[in-house]
Design a protein around this motif. Structure first.
Motif, PDB file in Angstrom:
ATOM      1  N   ASP A 250       0.817  -1.208   0.000  1.00 54.80           N
ATOM      2  CA  ASP A 250       0.000   0.000   0.000  1.00 54.80           C
ATOM      3  C   ASP A 250       0.854   1.263   0.000  1.00 54.80           C
ATOM      4  OD1 ASP A 250      -2.451  -1.283  -0.129  1.00 54.80           O
ATOM      5  OD2 ASP A 250      -2.574  -1.546   2.036  1.00 54.80           O
ATOM      6  N   TYR A 251       2.079   1.167   0.455  1.00 56.09           N
ATOM      7  CA  TYR A 251       3.015   2.282   0.290  1.00 56.09           C
ATOM      8  C   TYR A 251       3.310   2.486  -1.188  1.00 56.09           C
ATOM      9  CZ  TYR A 251       7.228   5.156   0.872  1.00 56.09           C
ATOM     10  OH  TYR A 251       8.158   6.168   0.807  1.00 56.09           O
ATOM     11  N   ASN A 252       3.472   1.379  -1.895  1.00 53.66           N
ATOM     12  CA  ASN A 252       3.826   1.462  -3.316  1.00 53.66           C
ATOM     13  C   ASN A 252       2.762   2.151  -4.151  1.00 53.66           C
ATOM     14  OD1 ASN A 252       6.314   0.114  -3.021  1.00 53.66           O
ATOM     15  ND2 ASN A 252       5.327  -1.883  -3.142  1.00 53.66           N
ATOM     16  N   ILE A 253       1.493   2.036  -3.752  1.00 52.37           N
ATOM     17  CA  ILE A 253       0.436   2.674  -4.548  1.00 52.37           C
ATOM     18  C   ILE A 253       0.099   4.076  -4.053  1.00 52.37           C
ATOM     19  CG2 ILE A 253      -0.570   0.430  -5.111  1.00 52.37           C
ATOM     20  CD1 ILE A 253      -2.882   1.123  -3.185  1.00 52.37           C
ATOM     21  N   SER A 254       0.781   4.520  -3.016  1.00 51.48           N
ATOM     22  CA  SER A 254       0.465   5.824  -2.426  1.00 51.48           C
ATOM     23  C   SER A 254       1.577   6.849  -2.607  1.00 51.48           C
ATOM     24  CB  SER A 254       0.194   5.658  -0.920  1.00 51.48           C
ATOM     25  OG  SER A 254      -0.793   4.704  -0.680  1.00 51.48           O
ATOM     26  N   TYR A 255       2.797   6.434  -2.370  1.00 51.50           N
ATOM     27  CA  TYR A 255       3.911   7.377  -2.319  1.00 51.50           C
ATOM     28  C   TYR A 255       4.667   7.363  -3.650  1.00 51.50           C
ATOM     29  CZ  TYR A 255       2.783   7.949   2.550  1.00 51.50           C
ATOM     30  OH  TYR A 255       2.121   8.253   3.718  1.00 51.50           O
ATOM     31  N   ARG A 256       4.073   8.034  -4.611  1.00 54.44           N
ATOM     32  CA  ARG A 256       4.643   8.105  -5.958  1.00 54.44           C
ATOM     33  C   ARG A 256       4.200   9.417  -6.602  1.00 54.44           C
ATOM     34  NH1 ARG A 256       1.127   3.268  -8.834  1.00 54.44           N
ATOM     35  NH2 ARG A 256      -0.940   4.115  -8.410  1.00 54.44           N
ATOM     36  N   PRO A 257       4.893   9.884  -7.611  1.00 52.27           N
ATOM     37  CA  PRO A 257       4.612  11.214  -8.170  1.00 52.27           C
ATOM     38  C   PRO A 257       3.179  11.414  -8.643  1.00 52.27           C
ATOM     39  CG  PRO A 257       6.716  10.406  -8.969  1.00 52.27           C
ATOM     40  CD  PRO A 257       6.097   9.275  -8.212  1.00 52.27           C
ATOM     41  N   GLU A 258       2.559  10.380  -9.196  1.00 51.22           N
ATOM     42  CA  GLU A 258       1.198  10.560  -9.721  1.00 51.22           C
ATOM     43  C   GLU A 258       0.136  10.536  -8.634  1.00 51.22           C
ATOM     44  OE1 GLU A 258       2.365   6.206 -10.735  1.00 51.22           O
ATOM     45  OE2 GLU A 258       3.327   8.164 -10.448  1.00 51.22           O
ATOM     46  N   GLY A 259       0.522  10.296  -7.379  1.00 54.54           N
ATOM     47  CA  GLY A 259      -0.429  10.350  -6.288  1.00 54.54           C
ATOM     48  C   GLY A 259      -1.087   9.013  -5.990  1.00 54.54           C
ATOM     49  N   PHE A 260      -2.112   9.064  -5.162  1.00 56.89           N
ATOM     50  CA  PHE A 260      -2.800   7.891  -4.635  1.00 56.89           C
ATOM     51  C   PHE A 260      -3.777   7.355  -5.679  1.00 56.89           C
ATOM     52  CE2 PHE A 260      -5.851   6.412  -1.040  1.00 56.89           C
ATOM     53  CZ  PHE A 260      -5.302   5.149  -1.051  1.00 56.89           C
ATOM     54  N   SER A 261      -3.693   6.055  -5.963  1.00 55.77           N
ATOM     55  CA  SER A 261      -4.456   5.490  -7.076  1.00 55.77           C
ATOM     56  C   SER A 261      -5.898   5.167  -6.714  1.00 55.77           C
ATOM     57  CB  SER A 261      -3.780   4.219  -7.595  1.00 55.77           C
ATOM     58  OG  SER A 261      -3.715   3.230  -6.586  1.00 55.77           O
ATOM     59  N   THR A 262      -6.255   5.186  -5.428  1.00 54.47           N
ATOM     60  CA  THR A 262      -7.644   4.934  -5.039  1.00 54.47           C
ATOM     61  C   THR A 262      -8.060   5.987  -4.021  1.00 54.47           C
ATOM     62  OG1 THR A 262      -9.196   3.246  -4.256  1.00 54.47           O
ATOM     63  CG2 THR A 262      -7.016   3.272  -3.232  1.00 54.47           C
ATOM     64  N   PHE A 263      -9.127   5.752  -3.299  1.00 53.30           N
ATOM     65  CA  PHE A 263      -9.578   6.635  -2.228  1.00 53.30           C
ATOM     66  C   PHE A 263      -9.715   5.837  -0.937  1.00 53.30           C
ATOM     67  CE2 PHE A 263     -11.295   8.812  -5.956  1.00 53.30           C
ATOM     68  CZ  PHE A 263     -11.164  10.163  -5.660  1.00 53.30           C
ATOM     69  N   LEU A 264      -9.445   6.471   0.184  1.00 51.45           N
ATOM     70  CA  LEU A 264      -9.864   5.895   1.446  1.00 51.45           C
ATOM     71  C   LEU A 264     -11.375   6.031   1.559  1.00 51.45           C
ATOM     72  CD1 LEU A 264      -7.115   7.202   3.908  1.00 51.45           C
ATOM     73  CD2 LEU A 264      -7.238   4.988   2.757  1.00 51.45           C
ATOM     74  N   GLY A 265     -11.978   5.159   2.351  1.00 45.94           N
ATOM     75  CA  GLY A 265     -13.430   5.176   2.480  1.00 45.94           C
ATOM     76  C   GLY A 265     -13.912   6.253   3.446  1.00 45.94           C
ATOM     77  N   ASN A 266     -14.917   7.010   3.030  1.00 45.88           N
ATOM     78  CA  ASN A 266     -15.451   8.068   3.891  1.00 45.88           C
ATOM     79  C   ASN A 266     -16.053   7.513   5.177  1.00 45.88           C
ATOM     80  OD1 ASN A 266     -14.795  10.429   2.564  1.00 45.88           O
ATOM     81  ND2 ASN A 266     -16.664  10.497   1.342  1.00 45.88           N
ATOM     82  N   SER A 267     -16.609   6.323   5.124  1.00 46.71           N
ATOM     83  CA  SER A 267     -17.179   5.720   6.326  1.00 46.71           C
ATOM     84  C   SER A 267     -16.100   5.501   7.380  1.00 46.71           C
ATOM     85  CB  SER A 267     -17.860   4.382   5.973  1.00 46.71           C
ATOM     86  OG  SER A 267     -18.361   3.750   7.122  1.00 46.71           O
ATOM     87  N   PHE A 268     -14.958   4.991   6.961  1.00 48.35           N
ATOM     88  CA  PHE A 268     -13.826   4.772   7.870  1.00 48.35           C
ATOM     89  C   PHE A 268     -13.285   6.108   8.376  1.00 48.35           C
ATOM     90  CE2 PHE A 268      -9.075   4.208   8.057  1.00 48.35           C
ATOM     91  CZ  PHE A 268      -9.040   3.573   9.282  1.00 48.35           C
ATOM     92  N   LEU A 269     -13.089   7.065   7.467  1.00 50.92           N
ATOM     93  CA  LEU A 269     -12.585   8.372   7.878  1.00 50.92           C
ATOM     94  C   LEU A 269     -13.539   9.052   8.857  1.00 50.92           C
ATOM     95  CD1 LEU A 269     -11.301   9.756   4.438  1.00 50.92           C
ATOM     96  CD2 LEU A 269      -9.910   8.943   6.356  1.00 50.92           C
ATOM     97  N   ASN A 270     -14.834   8.907   8.629  1.00 48.70           N
ATOM     98  CA  ASN A 270     -15.809   9.537   9.515  1.00 48.70           C
ATOM     99  C   ASN A 270     -15.747   8.961  10.919  1.00 48.70           C
ATOM    100  OD1 ASN A 270     -18.252  11.300   9.897  1.00 48.70           O
ATOM    101  ND2 ASN A 270     -19.175   9.317  10.350  1.00 48.70           N
ATOM    102  N   LEU A 271     -15.526   7.643  11.028  1.00 45.08           N
ATOM    103  CA  LEU A 271     -15.387   7.045  12.355  1.00 45.08           C
ATOM    104  C   LEU A 271     -14.180   7.625  13.093  1.00 45.08           C
ATOM    105  CD1 LEU A 271     -16.184   3.250  11.822  1.00 45.08           C
ATOM    106  CD2 LEU A 271     -17.499   4.895  13.156  1.00 45.08           C
ATOM    107  N   LEU A 272     -13.084   7.805  12.373  1.00 45.91           N
ATOM    108  CA  LEU A 272     -11.888   8.368  12.994  1.00 45.91           C
ATOM    109  C   LEU A 272     -12.094   9.822  13.397  1.00 45.91           C
ATOM    110  CD1 LEU A 272      -9.183   6.946  10.543  1.00 45.91           C
ATOM    111  CD2 LEU A 272      -9.582   6.186  12.894  1.00 45.91           C
ATOM    112  N   LEU A 273     -12.816  10.565  12.574  1.00 48.74           N
ATOM    113  CA  LEU A 273     -12.971  12.005  12.789  1.00 48.74           C
ATOM    114  C   LEU A 273     -14.113  12.366  13.729  1.00 48.74           C
ATOM    115  CD1 LEU A 273     -12.437  13.182   9.114  1.00 48.74           C
ATOM    116  CD2 LEU A 273     -11.078  13.971  11.065  1.00 48.74           C
ATOM    117  N   ASN A 274     -15.242  11.694  13.593  1.00 48.36           N
ATOM    118  CA  ASN A 274     -16.477  12.215  14.180  1.00 48.36           C
ATOM    119  C   ASN A 274     -17.234  11.257  15.091  1.00 48.36           C
ATOM    120  OD1 ASN A 274     -16.179  14.644  12.628  1.00 48.36           O
ATOM    121  ND2 ASN A 274     -16.952  13.536  10.836  1.00 48.36           N
TER     122      ASN A 274
END
Length: 528
Positions: A250-274
């Protein structure tokens, strides 16, 4: 005429000589360049089993990341679990089983290989359990027996496979307890047989919870010999970007010049944030924001639409909703991506930059881990068993222990955030734990179970297999919603049998993804 006679004479000499030279005898008919199983080095074979098991488990986790909302489901459930999904995983699984079987054969007459056999038994049992959890009935008793001309092995009942593996784990424990010689390379526990024994018992706990066997769980609890924080079962990745690339996938698909090839899930992010009155202390370790700029409404394309659950969570936490199958724009360098834990990326210090440039001290250059079975996971499993099976454990104490172990592991990962003003503090952790435990004390049993599964979900980031099993086992956490564009699609209670396997084995036939594995006894359609 004389020339013809000479030619015939010469040919007859050559033919006679070739016959004589070709008569080597039976003992000289073996190819000296082809190793037979009894000549194989068990250390080399075990090295391959160790690595291939980690690769298999990682590949399966990445497949279910979308199903379990850690990353966006940008296709349908049917697509993500179709007959092409696990082709390579299935093939690789049976390939490294062949190496393990050679180790088992060599150990039959060599007591110095008891450690090797014990390790190989536990590793292959873990892999087999996971394959059963995804596929149900698979070839097992007849698998890898081509030397006996079994070319189309039959699938075995998944409950029978579980029962056999539980017995094999007991044998592995005995092997390790009586072993005298560790293998050359123990990639997980560095030659400590006691840690492998604790892992075997922890794996048994995980299996017995799936099948709901309270009595056998209580026996394990009485022994009290599970993995601790020092025994976490994980695979360590490296930092090499050359061939072979040893970095976390997952580092290989994230840390590269063209950026992140997918998205993190909003449901997961919302649990962390709110989900709590404070953000999850693990947030900046789990997630790295590539940008400090909000994406435009045009780029988002979901603002004001009632079909979306979240659309955008704000503060550059740019992900996507579950089941958002829209095409993507030129936003790969704006998306929130994997952070420090577990992929070995960057710690988020409010200084966003494209990840390939985020090579400060906080960036571990891909030296992340695959968290296979952690001590925190064991605590959550025990907490669930205490609540649902009324085992001899204390569910509240184990819930708190699981949360604190997870926080300790993540917040101290590689000491990469040490000294940062953005690092989470013990006061942050205490406040989080207090809020969870207060809610737990006030909840009824179903509410308590929901809290346990939600906290387990958050702690098992990097291992969606655990969440996938828990979701099918309990239907929790309850915060999950159906895919936004295809809400009536059936949830994959199992994955399709791989197409290549069916084409090569006439004993196999396809099953729908609504087929439930034997321990999933919940109603049809109860999860989405």
């Amino acid at each position: 005429m004389k020339k013809i006679k000479i030619l015939i004479y010469l040919l007859s000499i050559i033919l006679f000589a070739s016959c004589e030279l070709g008569d080597f005898g039976d003992d000289l008919q073996e190819n000296p360049n082809l190793l037979t199983p009894d000549q194989a080095d068990p250390n080399f074979l075990l090295n391959n089993v160790q690595k291939e098991v980690a690769d298999l488990l990682q590949d399966l986790n990445r497949t279910t990341d979308e199903v379990m909302r850690y990353t966006v489901l940008n296709e349908t459930y049917s697509d993500v679990s179709n007959q092409a999904s696990l082709n390579s995983e299935y093939t690789n699984y049976y390939a490294f089983l062949e190496d393990a079987n050679i180790i088992f054969d060599l150990a039959e007459n060599d007591e110095s290989l008891l450690y090797h056999r014990g390790m190989a038994t536990i590793l292959t049992a873990y892999a087999t359990v996971t394959m059963v959890d995804y596929l149900g009935d698979i070839p097992f008793s007849e698998a890898n027996r081509g030397d006996e001309q079994i070319l189309n092995p039959k699938p075995d009942d998944d409950a029978m496979i579980y029962a056999t593996l539980l017995d094999r784990l007991d044998i592995a424990i005995d092997d390790l307890a009586n072993s005298t010689l560790a293998p050359t390379n123990d990639l997980y526990y560095d030659g400590d047989a006691e840690k492998w024994i604790r892992l075997a018992k922890s794996l048994k706990l995980k299996m017995l919870l799936n099948i709901g066997d309270r009595d056998r769980i209580n026996v394990l609890l009485a022994e009290d010999d599970f993995i601790t924080s020092d025994d976490d079962f994980q695979f360590q990745y490296g930092t090499s970007a050359s061939d072979p690339n040893s970095r976390h996938p997952d580092y290989n698909i994230s840390y590269r010049p063209e950026g992140f090839s997918t998205f993190l899930g909003n449901s997961f992010l919302n649990l962390l944030l709110n989900d709590k009155s404070i953000s999850d202390p693990r947030l900046r370790y789990y997630v790295y924001r590539q940008s400090n700029t909000d994406p435009s409404d045009t780029l988002l394309g979901c603002v004001g639409s009632s079909i979306f659950n979240f659309c955008y969570l704000g503060n550059a936490y740019y992900g996507r909703d579950h089941g958002d199958t829209r095409s993507t724009g030129a936003d790969r360098n704006l998306r929130a991506t994997y952070g420090l834990y577990p992929v070995g990326g960057a710690f988020d210090e409010d200084n966003p930059s494209a990840p390939e440039f985020a090579i400060a001290a906080q960036n571990q250059l891909g030296a992340g881990i695959l968290p296979i079975l952690l001590s925190s996971f064991v605590d959550f499993l025990r907490a669930e068993a205490a609540l649902t099976l009324t085992t001899s454990d204390d569910s509240a104490a184990l819930l708190e222990s699981g949360i604190r172990k997870s926080m300790d592991k993540v917040l101290n990962f590689a000491n990469a955030a040490s000294g940062s003003t953005f690092a989470a503090t013990s006061a942050d952790v205490d406040a989080y734990v207090l809020e969870v435990m207060t809610a737990f004390a006030a909840a009824d049993n179903q509410g308590k179970l929901d809290i346990i599964l939600k906290e387990y979900y958050l702690a098992s980031y990097g291992n969606s297999t655990e969440s996938y099993n828990g979701y099918r086992r309990t239907g929790l956490p309850s915060v999950f919603t159906a895919p936004i564009f295809d809400p009536n699609t059936p949830f994959p209670r199992s994955f399709s049998i791989p197409e290549d396997a069916i084409n090569n084995n006439n004993q196999l036939s396809q099953r729908p993804i609504t087929t439930q594995v034997f321990w999933d006894k919940n109603p049809v359609g109860f999860i989405r």
